[in-house]
Each structure stands twice: as C-alpha cells, then as structure tokens.
Design a protein around this motif. Sequence first.
Motif, PDB file in Angstrom:
ATOM      1  N   ILE A  43       1.204   5.309   0.738  1.00 27.55           N
ATOM      2  CA  ILE A  43       1.896   6.410   1.404  1.00 27.55           C
ATOM      3  C   ILE A  43       3.392   6.404   1.096  1.00 27.55           C
ATOM      4  N   GLU A  44       4.029   5.242   1.285  1.00 22.40           N
ATOM      5  CA  GLU A  44       5.474   5.172   1.074  1.00 22.40           C
ATOM      6  C   GLU A  44       5.836   5.496  -0.377  1.00 22.40           C
ATOM      7  N   GLU A  45       5.013   4.979  -1.311  1.00 18.59           N
ATOM      8  CA  GLU A  45       5.254   5.264  -2.720  1.00 18.59           C
ATOM      9  C   GLU A  45       5.135   6.769  -3.000  1.00 18.59           C
TER      10      GLU A  45
ATOM     11  N   VAL B  44       5.471   9.339  -0.901  1.00 15.61           N
ATOM     12  CA  VAL B  44       6.562  10.109  -0.290  1.00 15.61           C
ATOM     13  C   VAL B  44       7.857   9.925  -1.067  1.00 15.61           C
ATOM     14  N   ASN B  45       8.150   8.709  -1.476  1.00 17.11           N
ATOM     15  CA  ASN B  45       9.376   8.451  -2.240  1.00 17.11           C
ATOM     16  C   ASN B  45       9.382   9.213  -3.563  1.00 17.11           C
TER      17      ASN B  45
ATOM     18  N   LYS C  67       9.734  13.085  -2.778  1.00 19.10           N
ATOM     19  CA  LYS C  67      11.047  13.481  -2.252  1.00 19.10           C
ATOM     20  C   LYS C  67      12.136  13.436  -3.320  1.00 19.10           C
TER      21      LYS C  67
ATOM     22  N   GLU D 192       2.967   3.916   8.564  1.00 18.39           N
ATOM     23  CA  GLU D 192       3.476   3.996   7.193  1.00 18.39           C
ATOM     24  C   GLU D 192       4.129   5.350   6.936  1.00 18.39           C
ATOM     25  N   ALA D 193       3.477   6.404   7.402  1.00 12.47           N
ATOM     26  CA  ALA D 193       3.997   7.752   7.187  1.00 12.47           C
ATOM     27  C   ALA D 193       5.307   7.952   7.929  1.00 12.47           C
TER      28      ALA D 193
ATOM     29  N   LYS E  83       7.454   5.575   8.718  1.00 16.29           N
ATOM     30  CA  LYS E  83       8.441   4.763   8.018  1.00 16.29           C
ATOM     31  C   LYS E  83       8.937   5.456   6.756  1.00 16.29           C
ATOM     32  N   SER E  84       8.039   6.207   6.109  1.00 11.31           N
ATOM     33  CA  SER E  84       8.401   6.882   4.860  1.00 11.31           C
ATOM     34  C   SER E  84       9.274   8.109   5.082  1.00 11.31           C
TER      35      SER E  84
ATOM     36  N   ALA F  16       8.104  11.063   6.618  1.00 11.51           N
ATOM     37  CA  ALA F  16       7.324  12.306   6.530  1.00 11.51           C
ATOM     38  C   ALA F  16       7.742  13.269   7.639  1.00 11.51           C
TER      39      ALA F  16
END
Length: 277
Positions: free
Chosen positions: A174-176, A178-179, A182, A203-204, A206-207, A209
């Motif tokens: 998820i974080e990967e 979103v990064n 974005k 996770e979402a 933290k990212s 979203a």
Amino acid sequence: MLSYKIKEIIKEALLEDMNNGDITTDNLVDENSRTKAEIKVKEDGVIAGVDIAKEVFKYLDKNISFEKKRADGDKVTKDTVIATLEGSTRAILSAERTALNILQRLSGIATKTSIFVEKVNGYNCRVVDTRKTTPGLRMLEKYAVRVGGGHNHRFNLSDSVMIKDNHIKAAGGIEEAVNIIKAKIPHTIKVEVEVEDLNQLNEALKSGADIIMLDNMECEDMKKAVSINKGRAILEASGNIELDTIERVAQTGVDIISSGGLTHSVKALDISLNIVY
C-alpha cells in the motif's frame, strides 16, 4: 447532462432498434397519419428520464408535441400518466421502444436509489454508485442515481485514483503504491485505497490516503476502522451492500456507502405507451 452526448446515445439506440427503418410501421401506417398517446406507469416508483424520452421522439419528428405531466424525481403511483404526446403516428410507434427502454431503466435506478437513501435517512453518510453500469449508458445511469437522491462515485478511470487489491500487489504494498502514484499525479487529484482489514487500514492511513474503501468488512470491523481513523480520511464502505444491510453499515459511522447494485442489477420500472386516438 451534455446535450450533444444525449443526442449521440439516442442516435445509437435508434440505429440499434431500426437500422433500416421500421418495416412494420412504415408499411402499415400512412405517412400522414397523426395520433395522440400517453405514457403511463404500471407500478409505484420514482421517475427519471422523461426529458430524454421526449428527445427520442423528437429525434424522429421534431414537430411531435410532448407534454410532461410528471418530472424527474417525482414519486408516482400505479396508473399515473407521466406524459402525453401528439404527432406523427409513424414516429411515435417507431420511437416507442427506445424511449421506454431508457425511461424504464432510469426510473428503475432512481426508484431503487431512493429506497436505499431512505433507509439511511438521519445518518451522516452518502449513498453512492459505482462504475458497474451498462456500457454506453453510464452518463444516464449515474444521472438516475442523482435523481433518486444518491450521489456519484468517480465517473471513469480518468477521474481519480483508486488503488485496488491488484494494484497493491503489483506495486509491492500500500505505502509503495501511494508513494509512486502521488509522485506522478497533480496535487488536485485525491487518492483512494481499497483495504480488506484493519492492518491495511493502518497502512493506508500512514501512507496519507485521502479516501479509504473498506472492502467487504464486517460491521464490527467498520466501527473499529472509524475509531482508528479519527476523521483523518474519508471512509467508504463497499461490497455486497443491499437493502437489508445498508442501515447496519450506516450505523458504523462511515462517510460513504457505495453499491454497484444501484445500477448493475436493477429492475426496470414498468412503464407503457398507449395510443389514445
């Protein structure tokens, strides 16, 4: 709605139904014949698409007189006359099925949406549609959802970012995901992430979203998600939302409830056209 797009949809629908004319009407009815007809509902519901039906008839004969008796959004009961029309018999008979198909489908969507919306009346959430629409008719079907008191999700894949399970797998997490996204999209576009459990929710969040879709979660987990979220992201509940479950979902405190059933499996409202003379 965009008038030129409506005309394009009507043109394609009429070509589908009579690509080389109406062999029955053209050979049976005199070209100078005129008639009066009425459009009547045969069951209770919410009307949507009256003006579009009018344009179907006028596409074949611009001189047809079409008088609305009811407007889009009106709740009607069985046997209510929603419009009368007068003009070329040929044009009325040839346009009948296309006009009714559109009117019945949109009214069915508006009717179902209004029932869903009524179920969550008093809760601070929106009922929205999805992209599960009839190919070529998305504009009309999403319009019908609005007529029924609902709201629209994204119109197409170009509207906003929605990172779903397969995107997450492809990106490595998820974080990967979103990064990566974005770094490439304009700052004006929001990012939505689909999650299946509370670990993915964290996770979402933290990212960073903007919107988090709670996919097929149990209501107890949705309540926990609302508590964990603390208003940081918009929370959307999705997955098998039906009339008998939507109020329980609304009680969890989510912001959005999306249902593909508003459009993909709706029952058309029963509407008919009858010649008066």
